[in-house]
Motif scaffolding. Sequence first.
Motif, short mmCIF file in Angstrom:
data_model
loop_
_atom_site.label_atom_id
_atom_site.label_comp_id
_atom_site.label_asym_id
_atom_site.label_seq_id
_atom_site.Cartn_x
_atom_site.Cartn_y
_atom_site.Cartn_z
N THR B 36 0.83 -1.21 0.00
CA THR B 36 0.00 0.00 0.00
C THR B 36 0.86 1.26 0.00
O THR B 36 2.07 1.20 0.21
CB THR B 36 -0.89 0.03 1.26
N GLY B 37 0.21 2.39 -0.21
CA GLY B 37 0.90 3.67 -0.09
C GLY B 37 1.55 4.17 -1.38
O GLY B 37 2.34 5.11 -1.36
N TYR B 38 1.21 3.55 -2.52
CA TYR B 38 1.84 3.95 -3.77
C TYR B 38 1.08 5.06 -4.51
O TYR B 38 1.58 5.61 -5.49
CB TYR B 38 2.01 2.74 -4.70
N GLY B 39 -0.15 5.38 -4.03
CA GLY B 39 -0.96 6.39 -4.72
C GLY B 39 -0.28 7.74 -4.81
O GLY B 39 -0.39 8.45 -5.81
N GLN B 40 0.47 8.09 -3.79
CA GLN B 40 1.16 9.39 -3.78
C GLN B 40 2.17 9.51 -4.93
O GLN B 40 2.55 10.61 -5.31
CB GLN B 40 1.85 9.59 -2.43
N PHE B 41 2.64 8.35 -5.45
CA PHE B 41 3.65 8.38 -6.51
C PHE B 41 3.06 8.17 -7.91
O PHE B 41 3.78 8.20 -8.90
CB PHE B 41 4.70 7.29 -6.27
N LEU B 42 1.75 7.92 -7.96
CA LEU B 42 1.11 7.60 -9.25
C LEU B 42 1.39 8.69 -10.28
O LEU B 42 1.19 9.88 -9.99
CB LEU B 42 -0.40 7.45 -9.03
N PHE B 43 1.81 8.30 -11.47
CA PHE B 43 2.11 9.21 -12.57
C PHE B 43 3.07 10.34 -12.14
O PHE B 43 3.00 11.45 -12.67
CB PHE B 43 0.84 9.84 -13.15
N GLY B 44 3.93 10.04 -11.18
CA GLY B 44 4.80 11.05 -10.58
C GLY B 44 5.34 12.12 -11.52
O GLY B 44 5.01 13.30 -11.39
N SER B 82 6.51 -5.76 -15.44
CA SER B 82 5.45 -6.57 -14.83
C SER B 82 5.04 -6.03 -13.47
O SER B 82 4.19 -6.62 -12.81
CB SER B 82 5.93 -8.00 -14.68
N ARG B 83 5.63 -4.93 -13.03
CA ARG B 83 5.44 -4.44 -11.66
C ARG B 83 3.96 -4.33 -11.28
O ARG B 83 3.20 -3.60 -11.89
CB ARG B 83 6.16 -3.10 -11.48
N GLU B 84 3.58 -5.03 -10.24
CA GLU B 84 2.21 -4.96 -9.77
C GLU B 84 1.98 -3.66 -9.01
O GLU B 84 0.85 -3.30 -8.67
CB GLU B 84 1.90 -6.18 -8.90
N HIS B 85 3.10 -2.96 -8.76
CA HIS B 85 3.00 -1.64 -8.13
C HIS B 85 2.15 -0.71 -8.99
O HIS B 85 1.60 0.26 -8.47
CB HIS B 85 4.39 -1.05 -7.94
N ALA B 86 2.04 -0.98 -10.29
CA ALA B 86 1.23 -0.11 -11.16
C ALA B 86 -0.25 -0.20 -10.78
O ALA B 86 -0.86 0.83 -10.46
CB ALA B 86 1.48 -0.45 -12.63
N PRO B 87 -0.87 -1.39 -10.79
CA PRO B 87 -2.25 -1.45 -10.30
C PRO B 87 -2.37 -1.05 -8.82
O PRO B 87 -3.38 -0.43 -8.45
CB PRO B 87 -2.68 -2.91 -10.51
N TRP B 88 -1.37 -1.35 -8.01
CA TRP B 88 -1.45 -0.94 -6.60
C TRP B 88 -1.53 0.57 -6.49
O TRP B 88 -2.28 1.12 -5.69
CB TRP B 88 -0.23 -1.43 -5.79
N ALA B 89 -0.73 1.27 -7.30
CA ALA B 89 -0.72 2.74 -7.24
C ALA B 89 -2.05 3.30 -7.74
O ALA B 89 -2.60 4.23 -7.14
CB ALA B 89 0.44 3.29 -8.08
N LEU B 90 -2.57 2.73 -8.82
CA LEU B 90 -3.86 3.20 -9.35
C LEU B 90 -4.96 3.00 -8.31
O LEU B 90 -5.77 3.89 -8.06
CB LEU B 90 -4.21 2.45 -10.64
N GLU B 91 -4.94 1.85 -7.70
CA GLU B 91 -5.98 1.53 -6.72
C GLU B 91 -5.84 2.38 -5.46
O GLU B 91 -6.82 2.88 -4.92
CB GLU B 91 -5.91 0.05 -6.37
N ASP B 92 -4.61 2.55 -5.03
CA ASP B 92 -4.36 3.34 -3.83
C ASP B 92 -4.80 4.79 -4.04
O ASP B 92 -5.25 5.46 -3.11
CB ASP B 92 -2.87 3.27 -3.48
N TYR B 93 -4.70 5.26 -5.27
CA TYR B 93 -5.13 6.62 -5.58
C TYR B 93 -6.65 6.71 -5.60
O TYR B 93 -7.22 7.79 -5.46
CB TYR B 93 -4.56 7.03 -6.95
N GLY B 94 -7.31 5.59 -5.79
CA GLY B 94 -8.77 5.57 -5.77
C GLY B 94 -9.42 5.01 -7.02
O GLY B 94 -10.63 4.83 -7.08
N PHE B 95 -8.61 4.72 -8.06
CA PHE B 95 -9.18 4.17 -9.28
C PHE B 95 -9.64 2.73 -9.05
O PHE B 95 -8.99 1.97 -8.34
CB PHE B 95 -8.15 4.19 -10.43
N ARG B 96 -10.77 2.38 -9.67
CA ARG B 96 -11.22 0.97 -9.61
C ARG B 96 -11.50 0.42 -11.01
O ARG B 96 -11.71 -0.77 -11.17
CB ARG B 96 -12.51 0.84 -8.77
N CYS B 97 -11.54 1.30 -12.01
CA CYS B 97 -11.87 0.84 -13.36
C CYS B 97 -11.05 1.62 -14.38
O CYS B 97 -11.03 2.85 -14.36
CB CYS B 97 -13.37 1.05 -13.61
#
Lengths: 469, 199
Positions: B36-44, B82-97
């Motif tokens: 968790t906690g990757y939303g802050q870095f999304l699309f940095g 393949s980093r799953e951090h990508a969906p983790w960051a999207l989800e942590d930011y609030g995206f679901r779709c």
Amino acid sequence: MPPKTMFDKIWDAHVVHQESGAPSLIYIDLHLVHEVTSPQAFEGLRLAGREVRRPDLTVATVDHNTPTWELSRPVVDPISKRQLDALAVNLKDTGIAFYDRFSRNQGIVHVIGPDLGYTQPGMTVVCGDSHTSTHGALGCFALGIGTSEVEHVLATQTLRQFKPRTMEVRVKSPLPTGVEAKDLILGIIGQIGVNGGAGHVIEYTGEAVRSLSMDGRMTVCNMSIEGGARAGMIAPDETTFEYVRGRSFAPKGDDFEAAVDRWRKLPSDDGAVFDRQVVIDAASLEPFVTWGTNPGMVAKITDRVPDPASFQQPAEREAAQRALDYMALEPDTPIQDIAIDRVFIGACTNSRIEDLRAAAAVVKGKRVNNGVYAMVVPGSARVKEEAEEEGLHRIFADAGFDWRVAGCSMCLGMNPDVLQPGERCASTSNRNFENRQGKGGRTHLVSPPMAAAAAIAGHFVDIREWKTN
Amino acid sequence: MEPFTKLSGVAAPLDRVNVDTDQIIPAVHLKRIERTGYGQFLFGPLRFNADGEPNPDFILNHPSIQNPKFLVAGRNFGCGSSREHAPWALEDYGFRCIIAPSFADIFYNNCFQNGLLPVVLLEEQVAALMDKLKQQPGATLSVDLEAQRLWSDDGEFVFSFEVDPFRKRCLLDGLDDIGLTLLHEDKISDYERRMGVAG
Ligand code: SF4
């Protein structure tokens, strides 16, 4: 029996369970683990009270996050250190072979797998890293997976997969002189596009592919993912068997001979049908340089930076314009006029012994251009050792290259080796995405000899006109 | 995993093709060992200027795009690592779709592992949706996974979409893949015996 492709043979031999409408459960023969995509998987196992099913089929090392300075210097970034330490803790008492920073077997996962003889023809290989496709060069079905799947493989030694489609990329006629395996794959991606292989496993066939060494084949398969493919593979032959023979973890003696008998049955049968087929004429290939921000944005060394206006589709035009803005390039600039600041020879695409030999041959007796900082990062501790036995490190050092310790290094901007904003780099890695090698860094993908020559000249040059000392 | 059934919310248009996972979350942020906690870095690098201030031209910094749940993007979304951090960051930011004309394979698969729904629409449909969202920032969408239907809340667009039935079921029920596989433990052991690879 109808003729089968190599992929179908390997797939069929690994199906553990099949239900209609659900992905197949396939058995995994080799699972490579590294520090970045595994901590959350081990944590998941712990939380669920699950154990690693087959530690004996799992191999771990550190590569992405490690500094490439001398081993006597510690890891200073506390967050990196925590991640590296976490892997050691997670592996403790599991029985998984672990090659840490100080091990003689340490290196980039995709370099050590084949190099140590873990990767063998006919296997299914996975790793939490998209360039796992590299191992397909030995005739494996090798694919990158996400962390949830890493956890799944650790717990069950299987993977849920919908069967991908097959695609043959046939490269006819031999590779022209001066055109490397890297140019071949860049040429293929330039032709099929960065999602041209989506949903498919590519088998590379044809004269140009057959005549490649194992190191060259690995370069080609490595970048399958850059063409969007699920995996890439090349049928095993004498070149493959000779490569595997005698490696540390390969079968020995009679076991090896028995294995070779099995491996000979792997290649696609005559008349096997692929879902798609692409034919490329190697004679049309030249040394390539990428000009943009994805690996499909590629130009011949004798060409110019394209004009975005020349692209038909609006989305392509916009993407090209954005790429040129990011790369700070003007349309119609001759590729050979592009001056560089940095050179990176390394990454799982091109850090094996032959890559280093080819680069060393270019720079021998010459000097890196003023104002260029150039580094060579062997793919594994063993490659480094071998290169040093051959004296390659001295050739590089005499030419002014920095000779480093094995790791992913400047391929991905995660460890201390990064581009500074605005720096332009000739790189033998596989991704030229925005910010990939460091925030604001500008990456041009090339072969090792092209990178080496650019280091000496200070700009891109046509390696076919290079005079060696 | 949290089940995914229906969703409504603001949609953010990201009008770019080939958005790679290095753009979604640069490697420098993959050093953490948490999920968790990757939303802050999304699309940095897109979201923030060199000085660390929000880039006002980036869509997620638009004042009307508050707490977006949908992301609409160009083709081949999620290519690269393949980093799953990508969906983790999207989800942590609030995206679901995430909606796009096509997705890279590994990213597409990683979404389902994390309760994110990737929706493939036709190139023209995505283009029309993109235009609308750019003209009406803050417009909202809804999706019903069971019905495989996605629409704009003002009724301008209604699309149906395809999704593999197995993955759909797993998302709807929030099923744990490993738990499902372990139901077949006997078959794994059988396979190991048959192939002579028993540990
Ligand atoms: S060298 Fe680069 S591409 Fe290869 S595994 Fe390391 S980070 Fe990934």
